[in-house]
Design an enzyme around this catalytic site. Structure first.
Site, PDB file in Angstrom:
ATOM      1  N   SER A 185      -3.766  -6.900  14.857  1.00  0.00           N
ATOM      2  CA  SER A 185      -4.800  -6.142  15.639  1.00  0.00           C
ATOM      3  C   SER A 185      -5.958  -7.031  16.253  1.00  0.00           C
ATOM      4  O   SER A 185      -6.426  -8.077  15.583  1.00  0.00           O
ATOM      5  CB  SER A 185      -5.482  -5.308  14.730  1.00  0.00           C
ATOM      6  N   GLU A 208       3.573   4.642   0.514  1.00  0.00           N
ATOM      7  CA  GLU A 208       4.614   4.062  -0.566  1.00  0.00           C
ATOM      8  C   GLU A 208       4.508   3.478  -1.295  1.00  0.00           C
ATOM      9  O   GLU A 208       4.507   3.109  -2.620  1.00  0.00           O
ATOM     10  CB  GLU A 208       5.993   4.387   0.112  1.00  0.00           C
ATOM     11  N   GLU A 234      -9.821  -4.548   2.100  1.00  0.00           N
ATOM     12  CA  GLU A 234      -9.363  -3.841   3.177  1.00  0.00           C
ATOM     13  C   GLU A 234      -9.110  -2.213   2.621  1.00  0.00           C
ATOM     14  O   GLU A 234      -9.025  -1.475   3.543  1.00  0.00           O
ATOM     15  CB  GLU A 234      -7.817  -4.509   3.745  1.00  0.00           C
ATOM     16  N   GLY A 245      -3.553 -12.481  10.430  1.00  0.00           N
ATOM     17  CA  GLY A 245      -2.166 -12.735  10.754  1.00  0.00           C
ATOM     18  C   GLY A 245      -1.272 -12.761   9.352  1.00  0.00           C
ATOM     19  O   GLY A 245      -0.914 -13.788   9.006  1.00  0.00           O
ATOM     20  N   SER A 261       1.274  -9.620   8.790  1.00  0.00           N
ATOM     21  CA  SER A 261       2.537  -8.978   8.749  1.00  0.00           C
ATOM     22  C   SER A 261       3.348  -9.833   9.948  1.00  0.00           C
ATOM     23  O   SER A 261       2.947 -10.240  10.901  1.00  0.00           O
ATOM     24  CB  SER A 261       2.381  -7.559   9.469  1.00  0.00           C
TER      25      SER A 261
HETATM   26  C1  LIG Z   1      -2.438   0.237  13.634  1.00  0.00           C
HETATM   27  C2  LIG Z   1      -1.877  -0.785  13.071  1.00  0.00           C
HETATM   28  C3  LIG Z   1      -2.484  -1.863  12.908  1.00  0.00           C
HETATM   29  C4  LIG Z   1      -2.022  -3.138  12.133  1.00  0.00           C
HETATM   30  N1  LIG Z   1      -2.682  -4.280  12.203  1.00  0.00           N
HETATM   31  C5  LIG Z   1      -2.351  -5.366  11.354  1.00  0.00           C
HETATM   32  C6  LIG Z   1      -3.162  -6.577  11.475  1.00  0.00           C
HETATM   33  O1  LIG Z   1      -4.236  -6.784  12.171  1.00  0.00           O
HETATM   34  N2  LIG Z   1      -2.759  -7.500  10.760  1.00  0.00           N
HETATM   35  C7  LIG Z   1      -1.341  -7.629  10.212  1.00  0.00           C
HETATM   36  O2  LIG Z   1      -1.068  -8.671   9.672  1.00  0.00           O
HETATM   37  N3  LIG Z   1      -0.711  -6.395   9.820  1.00  0.00           N
HETATM   38  C8  LIG Z   1      -1.271  -5.253  10.808  1.00  0.00           C
HETATM   39  N4  LIG Z   1      -0.515  -4.058  10.680  1.00  0.00           N
HETATM   40  C9  LIG Z   1       0.926  -4.297  10.017  1.00  0.00           C
HETATM   41  C10 LIG Z   1       0.922  -3.263   8.773  1.00  0.00           C
HETATM   42  O3  LIG Z   1       0.146  -3.930   7.640  1.00  0.00           O
HETATM   43  C11 LIG Z   1       2.558  -3.035   8.357  1.00  0.00           C
HETATM   44  O4  LIG Z   1       2.805  -2.115   9.339  1.00  0.00           O
HETATM   45  C12 LIG Z   1       2.606  -2.392   7.173  1.00  0.00           C
HETATM   46  O5  LIG Z   1       2.363  -3.417   6.035  1.00  0.00           O
HETATM   47  C13 LIG Z   1       4.132  -1.868   6.966  1.00  0.00           C
HETATM   48  O6  LIG Z   1       4.979  -3.059   7.117  1.00  0.00           O
HETATM   49  P1  LIG Z   1       6.185  -2.850   8.246  1.00  0.00           P
HETATM   50  O7  LIG Z   1       5.751  -2.290   9.438  1.00  0.00           O
HETATM   51  O8  LIG Z   1       6.908  -3.968   8.111  1.00  0.00           O
HETATM   52  O9  LIG Z   1       7.226  -1.783   7.434  1.00  0.00           O
HETATM   53  P2  LIG Z   1       8.387  -1.901   6.192  1.00  0.00           P
HETATM   54  O10 LIG Z   1       7.674  -2.897   5.147  1.00  0.00           O
HETATM   55  O11 LIG Z   1       9.407  -2.261   6.925  1.00  0.00           O
HETATM   56  O12 LIG Z   1       8.431  -0.426   5.665  1.00  0.00           O
HETATM   57  C14 LIG Z   1       8.962   0.557   6.280  1.00  0.00           C
HETATM   58  C15 LIG Z   1       9.188   1.759   5.598  1.00  0.00           C
HETATM   59  O13 LIG Z   1       9.869   1.326   4.002  1.00  0.00           O
HETATM   60  C16 LIG Z   1       8.927   1.581   3.003  1.00  0.00           C
HETATM   61  N5  LIG Z   1       9.251   0.650   2.282  1.00  0.00           N
HETATM   62  C17 LIG Z   1       9.278  -0.697   2.126  1.00  0.00           C
HETATM   63  N6  LIG Z   1       9.292  -1.076   0.975  1.00  0.00           N
HETATM   64  C18 LIG Z   1       9.213  -0.287   0.104  1.00  0.00           C
HETATM   65  C19 LIG Z   1       9.313  -0.125  -1.414  1.00  0.00           C
HETATM   66  N7  LIG Z   1       9.288  -1.210  -2.034  1.00  0.00           N
HETATM   67  N8  LIG Z   1       9.202   0.832  -1.871  1.00  0.00           N
HETATM   68  C20 LIG Z   1       9.065   2.127  -1.323  1.00  0.00           C
HETATM   69  N9  LIG Z   1       9.069   2.182   0.047  1.00  0.00           N
HETATM   70  C21 LIG Z   1       9.036   0.974   0.856  1.00  0.00           C
HETATM   71  C22 LIG Z   1       7.434   1.632   3.918  1.00  0.00           C
HETATM   72  O14 LIG Z   1       6.715   2.376   3.091  1.00  0.00           O
HETATM   73  C23 LIG Z   1       7.800   2.188   5.164  1.00  0.00           C
HETATM   74  O15 LIG Z   1       7.763   3.504   5.245  1.00  0.00           O
HETATM   75  C24 LIG Z   1      -0.985  -3.040  11.392  1.00  0.00           C
HETATM   76  C25 LIG Z   1      -0.317  -1.856  11.376  1.00  0.00           C
HETATM   77  C26 LIG Z   1      -0.767  -0.818  12.297  1.00  0.00           C
HETATM   78  C27 LIG Z   1       0.058   0.707  12.221  1.00  0.00           C
END
Ligand SMILES: Cc1cc2nc3c(=O)[nH]c(=O)nc-3n(C[C@H](O)[C@H](O)[C@H](O)COP(=O)(O)OP(=O)(O)OC[C@H]3O[C@@H](n4cnc5c(N)ncnc54)[C@H](O)[C@@H]3O)c2cc1C
Length: 377
Positions: free
Chosen positions: A161, A362, A244, A124, A126
């Site tokens: 997940s 990124e 991880e 838990g 994101s």
């Molecule tokens: C299949 C899958 C399973 C997952 N399982 C889990 C889970 O079990 N538990 C959990 O907690 N999370 C989980 N996640 C979440 C995952 O960790 C997040 O989606 C990931 O960390 C990105 O966060 P966000 O989706 O909020 O994107 P954002 O952080 O909003 O990013 C959006 C875009 O902006 C870019 N960006 C953001 N900040 C910067 C920066 N400072 N410099 C350059 N680029 C930047 C990112 O690279 C991305 O392209 C899962 C995601 C997926 C796809």
């Protein structure tokens, strides 16, 4: 350096490959089985073989085995498509975190269920608007007013997940709103049956619903479930992410697809472009495996798992893209049959996830630049 496995490791690898072959046959889509392949029966089989917590100390019921032994087992299980998601997060991440940061009581309480394959865990971390930016998490934990030492948690997690089938969530919450953003976070183990927790499944592009929203409304968490230092989660999370990011699960999630595609007769190996791309894919796979081995043996530079994960997950995307280009129109129909075209269609839809989950490419390049190479911010 001789990279051939010694006979006892090869035997272990063969054994794991046989288990993978048996269990992958139970699912039409063997790709990404470590995250989408939830099978509780297999969990107990893995436990009986001692393939959960393989490297954990024997005093806590672990196998006390070498990282290389674990590597050969999980490589074969995941590359072979065994549906190990029911135990994977706890084996990879939660167990090692409890061993490193948990109290003696916490280890005794939670490790046995992980090791015998009966307790399922989810991560838990994101939240909506806060995925990459862990320091910005908004889920709040405040001390209960009754003086019990319990915590009351409110907030929302997303992309969690396995949350719908988990017994426990390893939760990060803000415990000091006045501290600097990264300095006010703490970690809790929370029973998923606690009143106030609502889980909503999210259906992804492939039709799978393994990840979820987790809503927390006045969830009471015992004080004894705080893991590690109060307000010290940031350092702990960084350590957890090392578990991880550097593993073989990031390289071989769709390896079986490549092998099956090669065996399928769909590839025109007289085509020079196809031959070139196949050679490039195989080369990248072997480089990625060496990077993972270096992480496994503890020989990679600190924080280098950011680079290892980026290289390996971009490789997995390249493989999915290649399969889609070769299969052409056959890879456009995602039906439940699990035939090769359908598997490629599923893999194509799933591939963007590789470079998002566990830290985006990124963000990981930022880590590589700033913390490994020492480049200016
Ligand atoms: C299949 C899958 C399973 C997952 N399982 C889990 C889970 O079990 N538990 C959990 O907690 N999370 C989980 N996640 C979440 C995952 O960790 C997040 O989606 C990931 O960390 C990105 O966060 P966000 O989706 O909020 O994107 P954002 O952080 O909003 O990013 C959006 C875009 O902006 C870019 N960006 C953001 N900040 C910067 C920066 N400072 N410099 C350059 N680029 C930047 C990112 O690279 C991305 O392209 C899962 C995601 C997926 C796809």
């Amino acid at each position: 350096m001789d990279f051939v496995l010694p006979p006892e490791l090869q035997e272990l690898a063969d054994d794991a490959a046989a288990v993978a072959a048996e269990w992958s046959a139970t699912t039409p889509f063997p790709e990404d089985s470590w995250i989408v392949g939830h099978d509780e029966k297999l969990a107990t089989v893995l436990a009986a073989r001692g393939w959960i917590g393989m490297t954990w100390p024997t005093e806590y019921g672990g196998g006390g085995r070498s990282p290389l032994e674990r590597f050969v087992v999980v490589e074969q299980l995941i590359a072979g498509g065994a549906p190990i998601a029911a135990t994977w997060f706890a084996d990879r991440q939660m167990g090692p975190s409890l061993l490193q940061f948990g109290t003696e009581e916490q280890r005794k309480q939670w490790l046995p269920g992980i090791l015998d394959g009966t307790s399922m865990w989810c991560i838990g971390m994101s939240e909506p608007d806060n995925g990459s930016d862990v320091a910005g998490l908004r889920t709040r934990a405040v001390p209960a007013e009754d003086g019990s030492g319990d915590w009351i948690v409110n907030g929302q997690k997303v992309w969690t997940s396995g949350a719908a089938v988990a017994d426990w969530i390893y939760l990060i919450a803000r415990t000091d709103p006045d501290a600097k953003p990264h300095a006010g976070l703490s970690e809790f183990v929370v029973d998923m049956r606690t009143p106030g927790i609502e889980v909503r499944r999210i259906v992804d592009m492939t039709g799978n619903d393994h990840f979820c929203e987790v809503h927390l409304h006045d969830v009471r968490v015992p004080g004894a479930n705080l893991v590690g230092e109060l307000n010290g989660s940031f350092r702990q999370v960084m350590r957890q992410m090392e578990h991880e990011r550097g593993g073989i699960d990031r390289l071989v999630s769709n390896r079986l697809l490549f092998d099956d595609l090669r065996r399928s007769g769909w590839i025109d190996s007289s085509d020079p472009l196809i031959r070139q791309e196949m050679a490039a894919i195989e080369t990248a796979y072997r480089i990625g495996r060496l990077l993972v081995l270096r992480e496994t043996l503890g020989q990679a530079p600190k924080q280098f798992s950011a680079a290892t994960k980026t290289f390996c997950t971009e490789f997995e995307q390249r493989l999915a893209g290649f399969a889609a280009r070769v299969a052409g129109p056959y890879a456009t129909l995602l039906d439940p049959s699990g035939d090769l075209g359908s598997r490629i269609a599923r893999a194509t839809c799933y591939a963007p996830a590789y470079t998002i989950m566990g830290g985006t490419a990124e963000i990981l390049r930022n880590i590589l630049g700033e913390r490994v190479l020492g480049l200016p911010r």
